[in-house]
Design an enzyme around this catalytic site. Sequence first.
Site, PDB file in Angstrom:
ATOM      1  N   GLU A  86       0.872  -1.415   0.133  1.00 49.05           N
ATOM      2  CA  GLU A  86      -0.156   0.027   0.264  1.00 49.05           C
ATOM      3  C   GLU A  86       1.107   1.062  -0.078  1.00 49.05           C
ATOM      4  OE1 GLU A  86      -2.348   3.375   0.177  1.00 49.05           O
ATOM      5  OE2 GLU A  86      -3.034   1.058   0.107  1.00 49.05           O
ATOM      6  N   GLU A 406     -26.212  13.706  -5.574  1.00 46.57           N
ATOM      7  CA  GLU A 406     -25.924  13.001  -4.978  1.00 46.57           C
ATOM      8  C   GLU A 406     -26.300  14.999  -4.049  1.00 46.57           C
ATOM      9  OE1 GLU A 406     -22.029  13.532  -1.468  1.00 46.57           O
ATOM     10  OE2 GLU A 406     -22.633  12.402  -3.069  1.00 46.57           O
ATOM     11  N   HIS A 491     -14.628   9.916  -8.566  1.00 49.98           N
ATOM     12  CA  HIS A 491     -14.875   9.074  -9.186  1.00 49.98           C
ATOM     13  C   HIS A 491     -14.539   8.542 -10.616  1.00 49.98           C
ATOM     14  CE1 HIS A 491     -19.866   9.959  -7.380  1.00 49.98           C
ATOM     15  NE2 HIS A 491     -17.961   9.143  -6.843  1.00 49.98           N
ATOM     16  N   ASN A 529     -22.794   6.139  -8.107  1.00 47.28           N
ATOM     17  CA  ASN A 529     -21.263   6.531  -7.000  1.00 47.28           C
ATOM     18  C   ASN A 529     -20.799   4.674  -7.638  1.00 47.28           C
ATOM     19  OD1 ASN A 529     -23.132   8.163  -5.719  1.00 47.28           O
ATOM     20  ND2 ASN A 529     -21.851   8.771  -4.660  1.00 47.28           N
TER      21      ASN A 529
END
Length: 551
Positions: A86, A406, A491, A529
Amino acid sequence: MTDSRANRSDATRGVASVSRRRFIAGTGVTAGALLLSSMSTSASASPRRAVADGDRLPALVIGSGYGGAVAALRLTQAGIQTHIVEMGRSWDTPGPDGKIFCGMLNPDKRSTWLSNKTDQPVSKFIGIGINKDIDKYTGVLDSERFSGIRVYQGRGVGGGSLVNGGMAVTPKRNYFEEILPSVDANEMYTKFFPRANTGLGVNNIDQAWFESTEWYKFARTGRKTAQRSGFDTVFVPNVYDFEYMKKEAAGQVTKSGLGGEVIYGNNAGKKSLDKTYLAQAAATGKLTITTLHQVTKVAPASGGGYSVTMDQIDEQGNKIATKVVTADRVFFAAGSVGTSKLLVSMKAQGHLPNLSSQIGEGWGNNGNVMVGRANHMWDATGSKQATIPTMGIDNWADPNAPIFAEIAPLPAGLETYISLYLAITKNPNRARFQFNSGTGKVDLSWTVSQNQVGIDMAKKVFDKINKKEGTIYRTDLFGTYKTWGDDFTYHPLGGALLNKATDNFGRLPEYPGLYVVDGSLVPGNVGVNPFVTITALAERNMEKIISTDLQ
């Protein structure tokens, strides 16, 4: 339908196949590389050992976001020792204030990835800049800048799940079938979407509480003004624990979603991946996670498998070591941007030269556009606002203005009379990642002008609301005299499209043992989303990969 790439993958996979027994055993891996100290199933995932130079790993997952977390869980449940690398840190240690994450109203160095200043999407208020100077640090939210767009990404164990609003939306089936025709939609909607929602811990707000609480006045006002103009609104599921939120409102627990926490992480209440998929994977005892390491090279290894080079960084972003490991299998899960950049770079530099020419293609911003409206004083939005969105305007079926918006919070700590929206538009424009040999970096061809079609779609909806209400747009939220927040996206999608750059299950068929499992598989726009879609697609693909490749 016949999938020639999948057939070619089946034909070539045996060339570099690793038997299941050898894969699980992990030739050359020391016992220390694979051991996790005991952890209960309810504990959060956290790293237990940094990967060492020269390690041999059965399965290496690059990134710990949605696709990587699914891959890690399903591999470990299949008995396979798995290692995650990571780029960000593990968010499990409180700062001087006793909290792991900082809030939106008073951000500090924990907020932002390797920058001296925050870079919020709403950057101004009443003409005054609201970004703050901070110390350079490996903070949780990255605003990666390309020539025509900023891309927000989560940095840390859990990836984007740490910094998003948690809106867990399953896409409309007809649109899913349109964008991913090679995927069995019936199987997705009866099996893998439900599996993903369960694994993510999706729940719904108590609608009676929603109607009465002061914390969602902003959403009720947004619903009212939309419905008065003839637009449908829908409640949206979320991964935030709404029962915990009720306790926050009652003063029984520490506030998180009601305490101005969202884009820089939630200290309580939110079921991010480190508390769900990754915690379950860690509980198997077969997962290790190495943080603050960035993969820079993947190439076939002379003795089989793949040589993976990575830089270790400190908390100020300085490179402190370079390591090379060998992995029998590599799962690319660094997100749409991270995976696409790495694969494009590897192809261009000759490390993985046989990758498909489709690598880097099909990127989109999911049609993201933000906008704010100034309500009348009798349509207040509230000084107290939950940072967790629960409602959207659904106009997707309108061919002239297909958007899902949203109704977003604007938690300023005071009454603003502003309705804020994050619109997902059906923007057909796409971009590509390209290697720049002059700089040695990967560029993205997206231009600001490519978002105009999305603005035009959103404008038809919000113009109608403004006309009906006798209101205007706010022009002080995204710059000076700037109405639309059109130069950033939450996104990112695409860059290694399913059944184009990969086979129909995310394999890179030119290189058996390499897989893509993240949002780069999704072609640019999913209409909602996207994280539930990314999770469900990873569930589907991993089930196939484990059952066919690892036997």
